[in-house]
Motif scaffolding. Structure first.
Motif, PDB file in Angstrom:
ATOM      1  N   ASN A 142     -14.824  31.955  -5.532  1.00 36.28           N
ATOM      2  CA  ASN A 142     -16.135  31.537  -6.031  1.00 36.28           C
ATOM      3  C   ASN A 142     -17.144  31.335  -4.916  1.00 36.28           C
ATOM      4  O   ASN A 142     -18.351  31.377  -5.156  1.00 36.28           O
ATOM      5  N   SER A 143     -16.678  31.067  -3.717  1.00 39.98           N
ATOM      6  CA  SER A 143     -17.561  30.891  -2.571  1.00 39.98           C
ATOM      7  C   SER A 143     -16.765  31.194  -1.312  1.00 39.98           C
ATOM      8  O   SER A 143     -15.537  31.215  -1.327  1.00 39.98           O
ATOM      9  N   GLY A 144     -17.476  31.410  -0.216  1.00 39.52           N
ATOM     10  CA  GLY A 144     -16.799  31.682   1.036  1.00 39.52           C
ATOM     11  C   GLY A 144     -17.735  31.506   2.212  1.00 39.52           C
ATOM     12  O   GLY A 144     -18.958  31.486   2.048  1.00 39.52           O
ATOM     13  N   TRP A 145     -17.152  31.407   3.399  1.00 34.82           N
ATOM     14  CA  TRP A 145     -17.943  31.337   4.618  1.00 34.82           C
ATOM     15  C   TRP A 145     -17.175  31.959   5.772  1.00 34.82           C
ATOM     16  O   TRP A 145     -15.948  31.965   5.796  1.00 34.82           O
ATOM     17  N   LEU A 146     -17.930  32.508   6.700  1.00 37.99           N
ATOM     18  CA  LEU A 146     -17.359  33.151   7.875  1.00 37.99           C
ATOM     19  C   LEU A 146     -18.346  33.029   9.018  1.00 37.99           C
ATOM     20  O   LEU A 146     -19.516  33.370   8.863  1.00 37.99           O
ATOM     21  N   THR A 147     -17.880  32.517  10.157  1.00 39.58           N
ATOM     22  CA  THR A 147     -18.708  32.517  11.363  1.00 39.58           C
ATOM     23  C   THR A 147     -18.254  33.689  12.230  1.00 39.58           C
ATOM     24  O   THR A 147     -17.063  33.992  12.320  1.00 39.58           O
ATOM     25  N   LEU A 148     -19.212  34.341  12.836  1.00 40.55           N
ATOM     26  CA  LEU A 148     -18.956  35.564  13.571  1.00 40.55           C
ATOM     27  C   LEU A 148     -20.097  35.822  14.533  1.00 40.55           C
ATOM     28  O   LEU A 148     -21.060  35.049  14.572  1.00 40.55           O
ATOM     29  N   GLU A 149     -20.035  36.896  15.280  1.00 40.78           N
ATOM     30  CA  GLU A 149     -21.129  37.331  16.144  1.00 40.78           C
ATOM     31  C   GLU A 149     -21.232  38.840  16.058  1.00 40.78           C
ATOM     32  O   GLU A 149     -20.343  39.553  16.515  1.00 40.78           O
ATOM     33  N   LYS A 201     -12.411  46.819  17.616  1.00 41.12           N
ATOM     34  CA  LYS A 201     -13.636  47.135  16.883  1.00 41.12           C
ATOM     35  C   LYS A 201     -14.883  46.510  17.488  1.00 41.12           C
ATOM     36  O   LYS A 201     -15.978  46.709  16.980  1.00 41.12           O
ATOM     37  N   ASN A 202     -14.707  45.708  18.522  1.00 42.96           N
ATOM     38  CA  ASN A 202     -15.815  45.031  19.188  1.00 42.96           C
ATOM     39  C   ASN A 202     -16.620  44.162  18.208  1.00 42.96           C
ATOM     40  O   ASN A 202     -17.840  44.162  18.209  1.00 42.96           O
ATOM     41  N   ILE A 203     -15.900  43.424  17.352  1.00 45.55           N
ATOM     42  CA  ILE A 203     -16.502  42.502  16.393  1.00 45.55           C
ATOM     43  C   ILE A 203     -15.910  41.122  16.663  1.00 45.55           C
ATOM     44  O   ILE A 203     -14.691  40.956  16.678  1.00 45.55           O
ATOM     45  N   VAL A 204     -16.774  40.124  16.881  1.00 42.98           N
ATOM     46  CA  VAL A 204     -16.321  38.762  17.128  1.00 42.98           C
ATOM     47  C   VAL A 204     -16.266  38.030  15.790  1.00 42.98           C
ATOM     48  O   VAL A 204     -17.294  37.754  15.180  1.00 42.98           O
ATOM     49  N   LEU A 205     -15.050  37.743  15.328  1.00 47.37           N
ATOM     50  CA  LEU A 205     -14.836  36.962  14.111  1.00 47.37           C
ATOM     51  C   LEU A 205     -14.249  35.626  14.543  1.00 47.37           C
ATOM     52  O   LEU A 205     -13.214  35.586  15.193  1.00 47.37           O
ATOM     53  N   LYS A 206     -14.934  34.535  14.181  1.00 42.99           N
ATOM     54  CA  LYS A 206     -14.535  33.230  14.695  1.00 42.99           C
ATOM     55  C   LYS A 206     -13.719  32.425  13.700  1.00 42.99           C
ATOM     56  O   LYS A 206     -12.531  32.219  13.874  1.00 42.99           O
ATOM     57  N   ARG A 207     -14.368  31.938  12.662  1.00 39.57           N
ATOM     58  CA  ARG A 207     -13.705  31.037  11.728  1.00 39.57           C
ATOM     59  C   ARG A 207     -14.172  31.332  10.320  1.00 39.57           C
ATOM     60  O   ARG A 207     -15.245  31.864  10.114  1.00 39.57           O
ATOM     61  N   GLY A 208     -13.367  30.943   9.336  1.00 40.15           N
ATOM     62  CA  GLY A 208     -13.750  31.126   7.944  1.00 40.15           C
ATOM     63  C   GLY A 208     -12.738  30.487   7.022  1.00 40.15           C
ATOM     64  O   GLY A 208     -11.726  29.952   7.462  1.00 40.15           O
ATOM     65  N   ASP A 209     -13.054  30.542   5.735  1.00 45.23           N
ATOM     66  CA  ASP A 209     -12.160  29.936   4.751  1.00 45.23           C
ATOM     67  C   ASP A 209     -11.229  30.953   4.099  1.00 45.23           C
ATOM     68  O   ASP A 209     -10.492  30.628   3.184  1.00 45.23           O
ATOM     69  N   GLY A 210     -11.261  32.200   4.550  1.00 47.07           N
ATOM     70  CA  GLY A 210     -10.374  33.232   4.021  1.00 47.07           C
ATOM     71  C   GLY A 210     -10.935  33.987   2.825  1.00 47.07           C
ATOM     72  O   GLY A 210     -10.293  34.893   2.316  1.00 47.07           O
ATOM     73  N   HIS A 211     -12.137  33.647   2.373  1.00 45.14           N
ATOM     74  CA  HIS A 211     -12.727  34.325   1.219  1.00 45.14           C
ATOM     75  C   HIS A 211     -13.680  35.450   1.619  1.00 45.14           C
ATOM     76  O   HIS A 211     -14.197  36.152   0.750  1.00 45.14           O
ATOM     77  N   ILE A 212     -13.902  35.620   2.915  1.00 47.08           N
ATOM     78  CA  ILE A 212     -14.681  36.746   3.432  1.00 47.08           C
ATOM     79  C   ILE A 212     -13.846  37.348   4.555  1.00 47.08           C
ATOM     80  O   ILE A 212     -13.656  36.728   5.597  1.00 47.08           O
ATOM     81  N   VAL A 213     -13.331  38.553   4.330  1.00 48.02           N
ATOM     82  CA  VAL A 213     -12.450  39.179   5.309  1.00 48.02           C
ATOM     83  C   VAL A 213     -12.923  40.590   5.635  1.00 48.02           C
ATOM     84  O   VAL A 213     -13.461  41.294   4.781  1.00 48.02           O
ATOM     85  N   LEU A 214     -12.714  40.979   6.875  1.00 49.26           N
ATOM     86  CA  LEU A 214     -13.073  42.314   7.330  1.00 49.26           C
ATOM     87  C   LEU A 214     -12.340  43.353   6.498  1.00 49.26           C
ATOM     88  O   LEU A 214     -11.157  43.190   6.197  1.00 49.26           O
TER      89      LEU A 214
END
Length: 171
Positions: A106-113, A66-79
């Motif tokens: 209740n909260s989430g984070w995701l690093t990506l490009e 998909k040409n999407i860079v997904l790096k790190r996260g807590d699992g609460h934001i997923v493609l």
């Protein structure tokens, strides 16, 4: 003669089966382990440790497909597949279809490009903050739940090309 041999074989088989059954009934019910058996208490064996590194699962496969860079996260934001359900967080970028994320907890984070992002629509249940970069400059944008927000180049006076680098959500 053949009949006699057949009878002898049948009787012999019946005697063997009876002896085997008797041995099973009387001798198999023993509580003593064999002398060469090793016994270890389950409580003595400690389980292995699971270490969470927060790396996005199958990131290499998603990048290739998909040409999407997904790096790190807590699992609460997923493609997610944009057609799978309503209320997803949507990221809009030039030269590609929208990219959707399912937001849980209740909260989430995701690093990506994701380059060239110009808009984000918040999920149905959570607000979001998106961090973006252009050159060495960093900028954050707030996104209300279930609302579209102009971010990146569409919110920049100079119309510069921004890269989405982090999404944070909260209820």
């Amino acid at each position: 003669m053949k009949a006699r041999i057949t009878v002898m074989r049948t009787v012999g088989a019946a005697v063997m089966a009876g002896a085997l059954a008797w041995g099973v009934v009387t001798g198999a019910q023993t509580d003593t382990p064999p002398q060469d058996a090793s016994v270890e208490a389950v409580a003595d064996a400690a389980p292995g440790y699971a270490v969470e590194d927060y790396n996005y699962p199958q990131a290499d496969k998603i990048l290739a497909e998909k040409n999407i860079v997904l790096k790190r996260g807590d699992g609460h934001i997923v493609l997610a597949d944009c057609a799978s359900e309503t209320g997803l967080l949507e990221v809009w970028a030039r030269s590609r279809d929208k990219i959707c994320f399912k937001v849980t907890g209740n909260s989430g984070w995701l690093t990506l490009e994701i380059p060239s992002v110009y808009g984000v629509k918040g999920s149905a249940d959570q607000t979001a903050q998106v961090d973006m970069t252009v050159g060495s400059e960093e900028k954050s944008f707030d996104v209300a739940k279930n609302s579209f927000a102009a971010v990146g180049e569409s919110a920049d006076e100079q119309g510069r090309d921004y890269m989405l680098v982090e999404i944070r959500t909260a209820k």
